[in-house]
Design a protein around this motif. Structure first.
Motif, PDB file in Angstrom:
ATOM      1  N   GLU A   1       0.831  -1.205   0.000  1.00 50.06           N
ATOM      2  CA  GLU A   1       0.000   0.000   0.000  1.00 50.06           C
ATOM      3  C   GLU A   1       0.863   1.252   0.000  1.00 50.06           C
ATOM      4  O   GLU A   1       0.610   2.209  -0.751  1.00 50.06           O
ATOM      5  CB  GLU A   1      -0.922  -0.004   1.230  1.00 50.06           C
ATOM      6  CG  GLU A   1      -1.979  -1.092   1.227  1.00 50.06           C
ATOM      7  CD  GLU A   1      -2.770  -1.118   2.527  1.00 50.06           C
ATOM      8  OE1 GLU A   1      -2.600  -0.190   3.351  1.00 50.06           O
ATOM      9  OE2 GLU A   1      -3.563  -2.064   2.723  1.00 50.06           O
TER      10      GLU A   1
ATOM     11  N   SER B   1       2.684   1.673  -3.380  1.00 45.85           N
ATOM     12  CA  SER B   1       1.764   2.126  -4.421  1.00 45.85           C
ATOM     13  C   SER B   1       1.511   3.624  -4.302  1.00 45.85           C
ATOM     14  O   SER B   1       1.526   4.356  -5.308  1.00 45.85           O
ATOM     15  CB  SER B   1       0.446   1.352  -4.315  1.00 45.85           C
ATOM     16  OG  SER B   1      -0.468   1.776  -5.300  1.00 45.85           O
ATOM     17  N   GLU B   2       1.298   4.086  -3.078  1.00 50.17           N
ATOM     18  CA  GLU B   2       1.055   5.516  -2.863  1.00 50.17           C
ATOM     19  C   GLU B   2       2.287   6.346  -3.214  1.00 50.17           C
ATOM     20  O   GLU B   2       2.180   7.412  -3.849  1.00 50.17           O
ATOM     21  CB  GLU B   2       0.650   5.770  -1.411  1.00 50.17           C
ATOM     22  CG  GLU B   2       0.319   7.223  -1.127  1.00 50.17           C
ATOM     23  CD  GLU B   2      -0.124   7.457   0.301  1.00 50.17           C
ATOM     24  OE1 GLU B   2      -0.611   8.563   0.586  1.00 50.17           O
ATOM     25  OE2 GLU B   2       0.029   6.543   1.142  1.00 50.17           O
TER      26      GLU B   2
ATOM     27  N   ARG C   1       4.640   5.663  -5.336  1.00 48.92           N
ATOM     28  CA  ARG C   1       4.816   5.717  -6.791  1.00 48.92           C
ATOM     29  C   ARG C   1       3.826   6.701  -7.420  1.00 48.92           C
ATOM     30  O   ARG C   1       4.182   7.457  -8.326  1.00 48.92           O
ATOM     31  CB  ARG C   1       4.629   4.314  -7.392  1.00 48.92           C
ATOM     32  CG  ARG C   1       4.897   4.278  -8.899  1.00 48.92           C
ATOM     33  CD  ARG C   1       6.355   4.568  -9.206  1.00 48.92           C
ATOM     34  NE  ARG C   1       6.555   4.913 -10.612  1.00 48.92           N
ATOM     35  CZ  ARG C   1       6.801   6.144 -11.071  1.00 48.92           C
ATOM     36  NH1 ARG C   1       6.884   7.164 -10.239  1.00 48.92           N
ATOM     37  NH2 ARG C   1       6.974   6.355 -12.348  1.00 48.92           N
ATOM     38  N   GLU C   2       2.594   6.708  -6.928  1.00 46.17           N
ATOM     39  CA  GLU C   2       1.583   7.646  -7.435  1.00 46.17           C
ATOM     40  C   GLU C   2       1.991   9.096  -7.191  1.00 46.17           C
ATOM     41  O   GLU C   2       1.643   9.987  -7.967  1.00 46.17           O
ATOM     42  CB  GLU C   2       0.234   7.372  -6.776  1.00 46.17           C
ATOM     43  CG  GLU C   2      -0.433   6.083  -7.233  1.00 46.17           C
ATOM     44  CD  GLU C   2      -1.691   5.772  -6.454  1.00 46.17           C
ATOM     45  OE1 GLU C   2      -2.092   6.619  -5.607  1.00 46.17           O
ATOM     46  OE2 GLU C   2      -2.287   4.704  -6.678  1.00 46.17           O
ATOM     47  N   LYS C   3       2.758   9.325  -6.114  1.00 49.09           N
ATOM     48  CA  LYS C   3       3.198  10.681  -5.776  1.00 49.09           C
ATOM     49  C   LYS C   3       4.480  11.080  -6.511  1.00 49.09           C
ATOM     50  O   LYS C   3       4.986  12.179  -6.317  1.00 49.09           O
ATOM     51  CB  LYS C   3       3.426  10.793  -4.265  1.00 49.09           C
ATOM     52  CG  LYS C   3       2.174  10.556  -3.416  1.00 49.09           C
ATOM     53  CD  LYS C   3       1.128  11.636  -3.633  1.00 49.09           C
ATOM     54  CE  LYS C   3      -0.060  11.437  -2.699  1.00 49.09           C
ATOM     55  NZ  LYS C   3      -1.089  12.481  -2.910  1.00 49.09           N
TER      56      LYS C   3
ATOM     57  N   ILE D   1       3.718  -3.498  -8.536  1.00 51.54           N
ATOM     58  CA  ILE D   1       4.098  -2.117  -8.902  1.00 51.54           C
ATOM     59  C   ILE D   1       5.403  -2.194  -9.691  1.00 51.54           C
ATOM     60  O   ILE D   1       6.452  -1.742  -9.232  1.00 51.54           O
ATOM     61  CB  ILE D   1       4.265  -1.240  -7.639  1.00 51.54           C
ATOM     62  CG1 ILE D   1       3.175  -1.539  -6.613  1.00 51.54           C
ATOM     63  CG2 ILE D   1       4.255   0.260  -8.001  1.00 51.54           C
ATOM     64  CD1 ILE D   1       3.476  -1.048  -5.224  1.00 51.54           C
TER      65      ILE D   1
ATOM     66  N   GLU E   1       6.777  -0.689 -12.055  1.00 51.33           N
ATOM     67  CA  GLU E   1       7.508   0.517 -12.443  1.00 51.33           C
ATOM     68  C   GLU E   1       8.276   1.141 -11.286  1.00 51.33           C
ATOM     69  O   GLU E   1       9.070   2.076 -11.492  1.00 51.33           O
ATOM     70  CB  GLU E   1       6.557   1.554 -13.048  1.00 51.33           C
ATOM     71  CG  GLU E   1       5.522   2.116 -12.096  1.00 51.33           C
ATOM     72  CD  GLU E   1       4.272   1.265 -11.933  1.00 51.33           C
ATOM     73  OE1 GLU E   1       3.273   1.798 -11.409  1.00 51.33           O
ATOM     74  OE2 GLU E   1       4.287   0.083 -12.314  1.00 51.33           O
TER      75      GLU E   1
ATOM     76  N   LYS F   1       4.025  13.126   0.163  1.00 54.74           N
ATOM     77  CA  LYS F   1       2.601  13.326   0.462  1.00 54.74           C
ATOM     78  C   LYS F   1       2.237  14.793   0.658  1.00 54.74           C
ATOM     79  O   LYS F   1       1.058  15.120   0.783  1.00 54.74           O
ATOM     80  CB  LYS F   1       2.233  12.543   1.724  1.00 54.74           C
ATOM     81  CG  LYS F   1       2.356  11.024   1.593  1.00 54.74           C
ATOM     82  CD  LYS F   1       2.023  10.353   2.893  1.00 54.74           C
ATOM     83  CE  LYS F   1       2.150   8.830   2.790  1.00 54.74           C
ATOM     84  NZ  LYS F   1       1.843   8.174   4.079  1.00 54.74           N
TER      85      LYS F   1
END
Length: 336
Positions: A66, A69-70, A72-74, A115, A117, A330
């Motif tokens: 979790e 994933s967060e 990488r999204e950031k 994930i 990438e 974040k």
């Protein structure tokens, strides 16, 4: 009446007159893509805060995915994984480090599956796995860590983690010759894409204390272990450059300095002597000192963190391992 003015041919304050000018002329750029997030993994379910590192946790595999994933999204590109090994699973030889069903191999495999990438960096050293807490195999007869026997184990560890999908293996042990042996072994197994991020100038520093709590590394009679026979003397600069150049010759892809903040001169010197990428590790003690001062109201911890990271980047680091990566990723106000 016209105010009297100094007759100045240069007024450098013009460069600082507005936010737009300051932004246009910024020499050192710090972005989230420059940062690598160290993450601690545990077998226990859920997450557990590390007492000496407020805001930093050990994560179960589920929680780890979790978080990754967060991140990488950031915009974060890479994480570095470290295990917390229960005392009852440690032994003198750190045999769990070679278990393909162990915590870190499972974590690497899970991250690359879910994930792909996100780049994964794995620590190559025995200290989390040994009862004595040293980075290699302790030889009672020598009264020291056995260099060549340790390199043999670390090479096997690196190959195993490369097969699990690690993008970079990161030998942090400071044994002589380990980079060359790891590179040969990776290539012989067809793992030519697996990179080596070498802890080239790792100093015997007092700033590692909170990390040793985080991974459960052993203490001796209440004191942290003396690792001066293999980690660098904090007084030496030329020796650090020698180590870095040897790692480059042996096949390292990235050279790293650890700790970062107290060794900015070392980062600068190595940057001037290599064309390879240079990394720096802002270690646990650096993180905890800033956070503790912030909790006491002595400084603004976010501003101090960013300033410290800019200093490391300005000294010549291309990338920085830092425990501030997660909170900065974040933070919508962090200038990306």
């Amino acid at each position: 009446m016209k105010e009297k003015q100094l007759d100045l041919s240069r007024r450098p304050r013009r460069f600082r007159a507005s936010r737009q000018i300051r932004s246009l002329l910024t020499e050192t750029q710090l972005t989230i893509s420059n940062l690598i997030c160290p993450l601690f993994v545990q077998e226990k379910k859920g997450k557990e805060e590390i007492g000496s590192m407020p805001g930093i946790f050990r994560y179960s595999l589920e929680n780890l995915l979790e978080v990754c994933s967060e991140l990488r999204e950031k915009g974060l590109n890479a994480v570095a994984l470290f295990p917390y090994v229960p005392k009852e699973k440690k032994d003198d030889s750190g045999s769990l480090a070679l278990d393909p069903e162990g915590l870190i191999p499972k974590a690497v495999s899970a991250i690359k599956k879910n994930i792909p990438e996100l780049l994964v960096i794995t620590d190559i050293a025995l200290d989390p796995y040994t009862t004595h807490g040293h980075d290699g195999l302790w030889n009672e007869h020598l009264g020291d860590v056995d260099n060549d026997a340790t390199v043999e184990i670390l090479t096997k560890m690196a190959v195993m983690l490369g097969k699990m999908g690690a993008d970079f293996v990161a030998p942090s042990d400071m044994m002589d010759g380990r980079v060359g042996q790891i590179r040969k072994a990776l290539d012989s197994e067809g793992l030519t894409k697996t990179g080596i991020l070498a802890y080239s100038a790792k100093y015997a520093s007092a700033f590692y204390g909170p990390f040793r709590e985080a991974v459960g590394s052993a203490k001796k009679r209440g004191y942290y272990l003396d690792k001066m026979t293999y980690q660098l003397n904090p007084s030496n600069r030329r020796e650090a450059c020698l180590e870095a150049l040897l790692d480059e010759k042996e096949g390292a892809d990235i050279l790293m300095v650890k700790p970062a903040g107290p060794y900015l001169d070392i980062i600068y010197q190595i940057r001037q002597n290599t064309l390879l990428p240079v990394a720096a590790y802002q270690v646990s003690g650096e993180y905890s000192a800033i956070v503790a001062a912030g909790l006491n109201g002595w400084l603004d911890p976010k501003k101090a963190a960013i300033e410290s990271l800019i200093a490391i980047k300005r000294a010549g680091a291309d990338m920085i391992l830092t425990y501030f990566a997660q909170s900065l990723a974040k933070d919508p106000s962090f200038n990306l």
